[in-house]
Enzyme design. Structure first.
Site, PDB file in Angstrom:
ATOM      1  CG  MET A  30      -1.885  -1.206   1.184  1.00  0.00           C
ATOM      2  SD  MET A  30      -3.446  -0.937   2.008  1.00  0.00           S
ATOM      3  CE  MET A  30      -2.913  -0.588   3.659  1.00  0.00           C
ATOM      4  CD  GLU A  35      16.153  -0.213   6.391  1.00  0.00           C
ATOM      5  OE1 GLU A  35      16.634  -1.251   6.901  1.00  0.00           O
ATOM      6  OE2 GLU A  35      16.442   0.927   6.769  1.00  0.00           O
ATOM      7  CG  HIS A  37       7.065  -1.983   1.912  1.00  0.00           C
ATOM      8  ND1 HIS A  37       6.987  -0.833   2.674  1.00  0.00           N
ATOM      9  CD2 HIS A  37       5.843  -2.540   1.952  1.00  0.00           C
ATOM     10  CE1 HIS A  37       5.772  -0.713   3.153  1.00  0.00           C
ATOM     11  NE2 HIS A  37       5.051  -1.734   2.740  1.00  0.00           N
ATOM     12  CB  SER A 186       3.190   2.465   6.194  1.00  0.00           C
ATOM     13  OG  SER A 186       3.818   1.634   5.252  1.00  0.00           O
TER      14      SER A 186
END
Ligand code: PAF
Length: 285
Positions: A30, A35, A37, A186
């Site tokens: 999303m 890091e 991801h 996030s």
């Protein structure tokens, strides 16, 4: 990095990739990349020729009371990070094209979808599975990589792939943590400095639980008590759950069995930010 937004464009592109015999690895996200991801991209890269990252803040997995509007977004920065990580294609569809007004068919997550996260977020996994099914049909991956932080999500996606016969291999990559132990997310950006410093109680709790199990404790209540002692406390803290479960079905355990492994799962609201974390540990002989 090449950005594709159209649904038919991505299908035509992924068809062409498959026709020449290349393997596609997909990392669904999303956005607001960190890091964690990037570690998923690295895992996808090891197993494929072309890495596609999907970037879509999926409205159907947010309840009306949740943070869809304020969910952090930074498309330019995400493109730069994806490019630096070696992503070949970034698929960033619009909500309007993903969910046209006549959209009505969904993937029902079954009983596991209403447990744990599903207790607090009853429609969440229906939204997740529906969008992941769509993303799989659009990007046609051989392999797809998800993070262990969303343990229940990864498990439900694996189950969907099995039950609905998707021809996709689902890989789960380990949690990436900040240097003090906080699991990367996030949503960490929402934490105030004070909340941020107290949020490390989640990983401390997991380590305390793991230490008790490693030390021979078999009674789940005692392990949970050790976890609770480390969790942040105060008027602005809400512990949604602490569960010690078998890693296969997430059923709560009362006593641990030597030679097995268990997963400890936590969800804690720190101020307005809901954090989840987990750890899989062996139960020694
Ligand atoms: O884990 C996420 O970021 C999302 O739930 C996913 C899998 C990309 C579906 O929107």
């Amino acid at each position: 990095v090449r950005v594709i937004t159209g649904l038919r464009d991505i299908q035509a592109t992924t068809d062409a990739i498959r026709v020449v015999g290349q393997r596609i690895g997909v990392v669904p996200t999303m956005g607001y990349l960190h890091e964690g991801h990037i570690s998923l991209v690295q895992k996808a890269r090891e197993r494929s020729d072309v890495v596609i990252m999907t970037l879509f803040v999926n409205p159907t997995q947010f309840a009306p009371t949740e943070d869809l509007e304020t969910y952090p977004r930074d498309f330019e920065n995400d493109c730069a990070k994806a490019e630096a990580a070696g992503v070949n294609l970034l698929f960033a569809p619009t909500p309007r094209e993903m969910y046209p007004p006549e959209f009505s068919i969904v993937v029902e997550p079954g009983i596991l979808g209403s447990d744990l996260e599903g207790i607090v977020r009853p429609t969440h996994f229906l939204g997740v599975l529906t969008v992941v099914a769509k993303l799989f049909h659009l990007t046609r991956p051989h392999v797809a990589v998800f993070g262990q932080k969303d343990f229940q999500q990864a498990m439900l996606i694996r189950k969907m792939v099995r039950d609905l016969d998707f021809d996709v291999e689902v890989l789960v990559a380990p949690i990436v943590r900040e240097s003090d132990g906080l699991a990367m997310s996030s949503r960490n950006v929402f934490l105030s400095p004070d909340e941020r410093s107290r949020a490390i109680g989640l990983s401390r709790g997991l380590h305390a639980g793991a230490a008790r199990i490693a030390g021979g404790e078999r009674n789940v209540s005692s392990v949970k008590a050790a976890i609770h002692r480390e969790l942040p406390a105060g008027d602005d803290i809400n512990v949604d759950y602490v569960r010690i479960a078998d890693p296969e079905f997430l059923q709560p355990l009362e006593m641990l069995t030597s030679g097995t492994s268990v997963v400890m799962l936590l969800a804690v609201r720190v101020g307005k930010t809901r954090l989840i974390d987990n750890m899989v540990v062996p139960v020694p002989q």
